[in-house]
Design a protein around this motif. Structure first.
Motif, PDB file in Angstrom:
ATOM      1  N   ALA A 112     -35.355  84.928-104.213  1.00  0.00           N
ATOM      2  CA  ALA A 112     -35.724  85.121-102.809  1.00  0.00           C
ATOM      3  C   ALA A 112     -37.236  84.998-102.581  1.00  0.00           C
ATOM      4  O   ALA A 112     -37.719  85.240-101.484  1.00  0.00           O
ATOM      5  CB  ALA A 112     -35.234  86.483-102.337  1.00  0.00           C
ATOM      6  N   MET A 113     -37.967  84.647-103.631  1.00  0.00           N
ATOM      7  CA  MET A 113     -39.436  84.595-103.551  1.00  0.00           C
ATOM      8  C   MET A 113     -39.934  83.175-103.282  1.00  0.00           C
ATOM      9  O   MET A 113     -39.274  82.203-103.632  1.00  0.00           O
ATOM     10  CB  MET A 113     -40.030  85.039-104.892  1.00  0.00           C
ATOM     11  N   PRO A 114     -41.126  83.052-102.718  1.00  0.00           N
ATOM     12  CA  PRO A 114     -41.736  81.718-102.661  1.00  0.00           C
ATOM     13  C   PRO A 114     -42.046  81.242-104.077  1.00  0.00           C
ATOM     14  O   PRO A 114     -42.100  82.063-105.008  1.00  0.00           O
ATOM     15  CB  PRO A 114     -43.018  81.939-101.861  1.00  0.00           C
ATOM     16  N   GLU A 115     -42.244  79.936-104.212  1.00  0.00           N
ATOM     17  CA  GLU A 115     -42.553  79.343-105.506  1.00  0.00           C
ATOM     18  C   GLU A 115     -43.742  80.059-106.148  1.00  0.00           C
ATOM     19  O   GLU A 115     -44.738  80.303-105.498  1.00  0.00           O
ATOM     20  CB  GLU A 115     -42.893  77.870-105.267  1.00  0.00           C
ATOM     21  N   SER A 119     -45.824  81.733 -96.210  1.00  0.00           N
ATOM     22  CA  SER A 119     -46.366  82.826 -97.029  1.00  0.00           C
ATOM     23  C   SER A 119     -47.643  83.374 -96.422  1.00  0.00           C
ATOM     24  O   SER A 119     -48.248  84.280 -96.971  1.00  0.00           O
ATOM     25  CB  SER A 119     -46.645  82.324 -98.443  1.00  0.00           C
ATOM     26  N   GLY A 123     -45.016  75.305-101.032  1.00  0.00           N
ATOM     27  CA  GLY A 123     -44.419  76.248-101.971  1.00  0.00           C
ATOM     28  C   GLY A 123     -43.758  77.437-101.307  1.00  0.00           C
ATOM     29  O   GLY A 123     -43.342  78.379-101.977  1.00  0.00           O
ATOM     30  N   GLU A 124     -43.635  77.412 -99.979  1.00  0.00           N
ATOM     31  CA  GLU A 124     -43.031  78.531 -99.270  1.00  0.00           C
ATOM     32  C   GLU A 124     -41.531  78.628 -99.569  1.00  0.00           C
ATOM     33  O   GLU A 124     -40.901  77.649 -99.964  1.00  0.00           O
ATOM     34  CB  GLU A 124     -43.185  78.376 -97.742  1.00  0.00           C
ATOM     35  N   TYR A 125     -41.011  79.807 -99.297  1.00  0.00           N
ATOM     36  CA  TYR A 125     -39.583  80.034 -99.481  1.00  0.00           C
ATOM     37  C   TYR A 125     -38.785  79.136 -98.524  1.00  0.00           C
ATOM     38  O   TYR A 125     -39.137  79.005 -97.357  1.00  0.00           O
ATOM     39  CB  TYR A 125     -39.261  81.507 -99.220  1.00  0.00           C
ATOM     40  N   ASN A 126     -37.736  78.541 -99.033  1.00  0.00           N
ATOM     41  CA  ASN A 126     -36.850  77.662 -98.243  1.00  0.00           C
ATOM     42  C   ASN A 126     -37.410  76.257 -97.973  1.00  0.00           C
ATOM     43  O   ASN A 126     -36.824  75.508 -97.198  1.00  0.00           O
ATOM     44  CB  ASN A 126     -36.444  78.274 -96.885  1.00  0.00           C
ATOM     45  N   GLN A 127     -38.532  75.900 -98.570  1.00  0.00           N
ATOM     46  CA  GLN A 127     -38.985  74.515 -98.396  1.00  0.00           C
ATOM     47  C   GLN A 127     -37.994  73.591 -99.116  1.00  0.00           C
ATOM     48  O   GLN A 127     -37.304  74.011-100.046  1.00  0.00           O
ATOM     49  CB  GLN A 127     -40.398  74.317 -98.956  1.00  0.00           C
TER      50      GLN A 127
END
Lengths: 619, 223
Positions: free
Chosen positions: B90-93, A250, A21-25
């Motif tokens: 711009a945030m993680p899921e 994250s 679930g990290e950003y840019n995955q």
């Protein structure tokens, strides 16, 4: 999220490393995807997400339409216990789907001590660890990375290995797998077809032979497998894929920053260094391109730190220009620039002061050996006066923290060389007393030694290791030779080195030992928390394998090696010549000073004595 | 447009996979997300400058929320209407920016927390459990043992509970309630801990919580 996982996560340390679930995955629509691949890094999330190769491969594989590549990392002990107790199989982070439902599982293996972890991850996924016990084509279990340059120790567990740089080859392997899946090929059919892709090594298609003394005599190719497999490389490194939109974890990882790869390969020919040999030939990116990639990466990730990485960053021709370009962007934004792996010989005050604008870190040098004689014998082109001059400049510039890295047990090492390490450290200390600008702050000089391990595809592949006892004798000798209290001496244990020595130059029989150790609970053994030397010794005993035969025995000139049929570019003839020069304490020139004809240039289809260019076309 | 340097308050949600991001990691994630979205956070002055951001009521790992508040300032003027979408991208899921506004009430005026929770029972009757839970939390005093930095201490959580309701469904009991957010702070996990310590027969096999709203002492929405 699986309801079982939901119950486990609150119980384990740092759960964010198990959720994705990290950003840019990268997330793709499962219904539109024909082939699902997972990169399974055989160490923790914090280590694996810090690995640049992992990030490059994630990007290049996901650039294939219809193919979705996800990530998986080895769980820490607490998580493994919970997963096993809940009967929850190992899963990929992006989708949470079990690995056993994937089409391909790719293990990047950069370190031999990760071998047991590969087996453990397969087992956690619910798959048999041996290739022969997985009769179905899917999931294909493959591996790549530096450790595969000796494919034999892991031959029984992996279906396929990619030799060389994954971004040059993985997509071809997966494209063929897509065809095989669509057309319902058997595993056997696929592997035989894959073996025809240059750079692909199919372990089951090579039969190891032994003589009546049970000495390894060679590998016989089966079913039309190639006589030798030559590594694949990225030829146009300037334009090769580099992910600037990288995943931003994250939770904190080891290298929590943007990592710019300046060049691949190394112009130096240090005889102990496997990376310096097997990543040849040298290919660089232009400063212009790197500045652009650096700025794009910083913008896309929000990282506040950037580092330059390569095997020897100060050999990068446009280093000054690159640093200036990056600093122009970083300084006004309080972004830190870190410069690792600088060499002592061309370290400059100028560069130091420019980098210092943002953050001042400690200095690290790796002279590797204590005397000029031994440094020449190992072809470490560092002169003591250059090291001392660098330290003098550093002390005058306000630095007061120097780390010096050495190896003990190098070929031809004598007690004089061991004591020489203490002398180097004392000389550095003397320089501090003479040149320090602020003596009140004190100085800290750290000397670290590790035990030399001979590696395949290096000039020292013929060399014996020293025994653990001899290593410790040299440690004691060095410790008693250091007088100053400002010098701190740390030494690594030799027990891990001994096992790494066996795994590095092992043949297929070592595979049984790896499995036996894993069956007794071995995994994550790059961590001292989990390394158990006695467990290895018991496994050697049980499998009838004598570790000394791999570590202590000098190899004969013509002795066949288990990695003989893998061609990493550098020829055996060249390596032997370098080994002979070692005995005469003679240096070889670096690639810029003159071509030694190692053979690696042939991988680029160039004339072998063509001058090596560094720092892009303009250099 | 809001002027540069104005004190701002962000309301955001933290749900789904993001509930496992720890408070410390969330602070780092926020800094990076603001940079990615092109919102320059104001930094502290001094030897080691860092962005001045403060999350009002740190949320425990595993708990969800749709009412998190964070204070910060920017060094550039802000179009407040545009921020939620741009920052969320711009945030993680699982982290969503909901709204941003200047100022905001003083932190010490925040008193009550509205929450919901799920108690899962694998092999017990939820209706029976719900009845038991109502009785248990109606006790005038619920003294539990808490681990603190100096060993263990005893604490009565009953005064920190303003209201709790329990309604059973198929395999679970759904909880709604209002508990004290500050002075004293009651971590909702202690509702389940109280059961484990004092009424194990009612203790759920798994419990999870979600913050719904923060309120002042008069139960007016806190912003």
């Amino acid at each position: 999220m699986d309801p079982r996982l939901k119950r486990i996560l609150p119980k384990v340390q740092k759960p964010a490393r198990y959720t994705g679930g990290e950003y840019n995955q990268t997330v793709k629509d499962k219904d539109q995807v024909e082939l699902r691949c997972a990169l399974c890094f055989p160490d923790t999330y914090e280590i694996g997400m810090s690995n640049l190769g992992m990030r490059i491969l994630y990007h290049t594989i996901n650039s294939m339409p219809g193919v979705w590549c996800e990530r998986c990392f080895a769980p820490w002990e607490d998580m493994e216990t919970e997963l096993r107790a809940a009967g929850l199989p190992l899963y990929a982070l992006e989708s949470g789907d079990p690995l056993k439902d994937f089409d391909a599982l790719g293990f990047p293996i950069g370190y031999e001590m990760a071998y047991t972890t590969v087996l453990n991850m397969l087992d956690l996924a619910g798959l048999p660890v041996r290739s022969a016990d997985r009769p179905d084509l899917l999931p294909l279990v493959f591996a790549g990375g530096t450790s595969c340059c000796n494919p034999e120790p892991m031959a029984d567990f992996l279906d396929l290995m990619v030799i060389g740089e994954g971004e040059a080859l993985d997509n071809e392997v997966l494209e063929l797998l897509r065809t095989a899946k669509r057309e319902g090929w058997t595993k056997q059919t696929y592997l035989r077809a894959a073996a025809r892709i240059p750079g692909v090594w199919v372990p089951s298609l090579y039969q190891p032979e032994y003589d009546e003394d049970e000495r390894f005599t060679g590998l016989t190719p089966l079913s039309g497998a190639p006589e030798t497999v030559t590594k694949r490389i990225v030829e146009d490194f300037e334009n090769s894929p580099f992910p600037t939109k990288q995943i931003v974890p994250s939770t904190e990882i080891v290298h929590d920053r943007v990592n710019l790869e300046l060049f691949r390969g190394c112009i130096r020919g240090c005889r102990f260094c496997q990376a310096g040999q097997v990543y040849r030939p040298v290919r660089a990116r232009s400063a212009e391109k790197l500045i652009q990639q650096g700025i794009e990466s910083l913008q896309a990730t929000g990282y506040q730190e950037i580092t330059l990485s390569s095997l020897s960053s100060s050999d990068y021709r446009e280093l000054g220009q690159l640093c200036d370009g990056l600093l122009d962007y970083c300084v006004p934004r309080s972004i830190g620039l870190a410069l690792p792996s600088l060499r002592a010989d061309n370290f400059s005050m100028d560069l130091m002061q420019r980098v210092q604008k943002v953050r001042k870190s400690g200095l690290t040098f790796a002279p590797e050996a204590g005397t000029q004689r031994l440094r020449d014998a190992i072809n470490k082109n560092v002169r003591e006066e250059d090291l001392l001059e660098s330290c003098r400049v550093a002390f005058a510039g306000g630095w007061n923290n120097v780390k010096l890295y050495f190896m003990l047990g190098l070929p031809t090492e004598t007690d004089e060389d061991v004591v020489g390490i203490a002398k180097v450290a004392e000389d550095v200390y003397r320089l501090w007393r003479e040149h320090a600008v602020n003596k009140a702050r004190g100085v800290r000089i750290t000397v670290s030694t590790s035990c030399f391990i001979p590696k395949p595809h290096t000039p020292f592949q013929w060399a014996p290791m020293v025994t653990k006892e001899e290593y410790l004798r040299r440690v004691k000798l060095l410790r008693s030779s250091i007088r100053s209290r400002a010098i701190v001496y740390n030494w690594h244990d030799a027990e891990t080195s001994e096992i790494e020595g066996v795994l590095s130059r092992g043949d297929r029989r070592v595979g049984a030992v790896i499995e036996a150790v894993w069956r007794k609970g071995g995994r994550l053994e790059a961590w001292s928390d989990f390394f158990d030397h006695a467990r290895w010794m018991a496994a050697f005993e049980a499998c009838g394998v004598n570790p000394d035969d791999y570590t202590l025995r000098p190899r004969a000139a013509g002795e066949p090696f288990p990695w003989e049929r893998v061609n990493m570019g550098v020829t055996r003839r060249h390596l032997w010549r370098e080994w002979e020069l070692t005995q005469e304490d003679r240096l070889s020139p670096d690639c810029r000073a003159g071509c030694v004809g190692c053979g690696a240039r042939a991988l680029l289809g160039c004339c072998p004595d063509h001058d090596v260019e560094m720092g892009g076309e303009s250099a | 447009m809001i002027e540069a340097g104005t004190k701002l308050r962000l309301r955001f949600a933290k749900e789904g996979r993001a509930v496992y991001i720890s408070h410390l990691d969330l602070m780092r994630t926020m800094q990076r997300a603001f940079l990615r979205a092109g919102y320059p956070l104001k930094y502290s002055e001094g030897f080691n400058p860092h962005p001045v951001i403060s999350i009002l009521l740190p949320l425990g790992v595993g708990a969800a929320s749709v009412c998190e508040l964070m204070d910060f300032s920017l060094t550039a003027p802000l179009d407040e209407a545009e921020l939620p979408e741009r920052l969320t991208a711009a945030m993680p899921e699982g982290v969503r920016a909901l709204e941003v506004y200047p100022g905001g009430r003083k932190v010490k005026e925040l008193k009550w927390l509205e929450l919901e929770g799920v108690f899962e029972y694998d092999a017990r009757d939820p209706a029976e459990m719900a009845a038991g839970l109502r009785d248990f939390f109606a006790r005038p005093s619920i003294v539990i043992t808490k681990k603190t930095k100096r060993g263990t201490g005893e604490s009565d959580i009953a005064p920190a509970i303003r209201f709790l309701s329990f309604s059973p469904d198929e395999k679970r009991v759904l909880l709604r309630g209002v508990i004290s957010a500050q002075e004293p702070t009651l971590n909702p996990e202690h509702l389940a801990n109280a059961l484990r310590q004092l009424a194990p027969e009612l203790a759920p096999d798994f419990a999870e919580f979600r913050r719904l709203e923060v309120c002042d002492a008069e139960m007016k929405v806190f912003r």
